[in-house]
Write a protein that holds these residues in place. Structure first.
Motif, PDB file in Angstrom:
ATOM      1  N   GLU A   1     -70.328  71.539 -28.036  1.00 54.04           N
ATOM      2  CA  GLU A   1     -69.372  71.711 -26.932  1.00 54.04           C
ATOM      3  C   GLU A   1     -68.719  70.416 -26.449  1.00 54.04           C
ATOM      4  O   GLU A   1     -67.549  70.452 -26.058  1.00 54.04           O
TER       5      GLU A   1
ATOM      6  N   ASP B   1     -59.317  81.894 -29.751  1.00 52.22           N
ATOM      7  CA  ASP B   1     -59.441  80.472 -29.459  1.00 52.22           C
ATOM      8  C   ASP B   1     -59.230  79.677 -30.742  1.00 52.22           C
ATOM      9  O   ASP B   1     -60.064  79.696 -31.648  1.00 52.22           O
TER      10      ASP B   1
ATOM     11  N   ARG C   1     -60.398  72.336 -26.126  1.00 56.09           N
ATOM     12  CA  ARG C   1     -60.201  73.538 -25.302  1.00 56.09           C
ATOM     13  C   ARG C   1     -59.410  73.230 -24.040  1.00 56.09           C
ATOM     14  O   ARG C   1     -58.764  74.111 -23.484  1.00 56.09           O
TER      15      ARG C   1
ATOM     16  N   SER D   1     -58.802  76.386 -30.752  1.00 55.54           N
ATOM     17  CA  SER D   1     -59.220  74.993 -30.561  1.00 55.54           C
ATOM     18  C   SER D   1     -60.301  74.536 -31.543  1.00 55.54           C
ATOM     19  O   SER D   1     -60.265  73.376 -31.965  1.00 55.54           O
TER      20      SER D   1
END
Length: 87
Positions: free
Chosen positions: A46, A63, A53, A65
């Protein structure tokens, strides 16, 4: 093993972790060992994915990203490896 080869292997391993995290996010484990693995992968990936993101919003619920994050990771790694091999 050269430093460039080590960097290449580490980047490949990180790419695999990102892909595993993305695949697991489609199914969102709710309990047990899979949830623990998912959380560990999230903790590891993350920080890198979060950068992208912030700038790339989901489009149509998808998503994109992580794709950009993987491409940038590969481009940066290749550039660093080229620099290392020319020194």
């Amino acid at each position: 093993m050269t430093l460039a080869a080590l960097l290449s292997q580490l980047v490949r391993f990180y790419e695999i972790l990102i892909i595993a995290y993305i695949l697991m996010s489609w199914f969102r484990p709710s309990s047990g060992m899979l949830l623990d693995i998912y959380r560990v992968l999230g903790t590891i990936t993350e920080p890198w994915l979060g950068i992208f993101r912030r700038f790339i919003p989901p489009m149509g619920g998808i998503d994109f990203s992580p794709i950009v994050a993987l491409l940038v990771l590969r481009l940066v790694a290749n550039a660093l490896i080229r620099v290392m091999t020319t020194l």
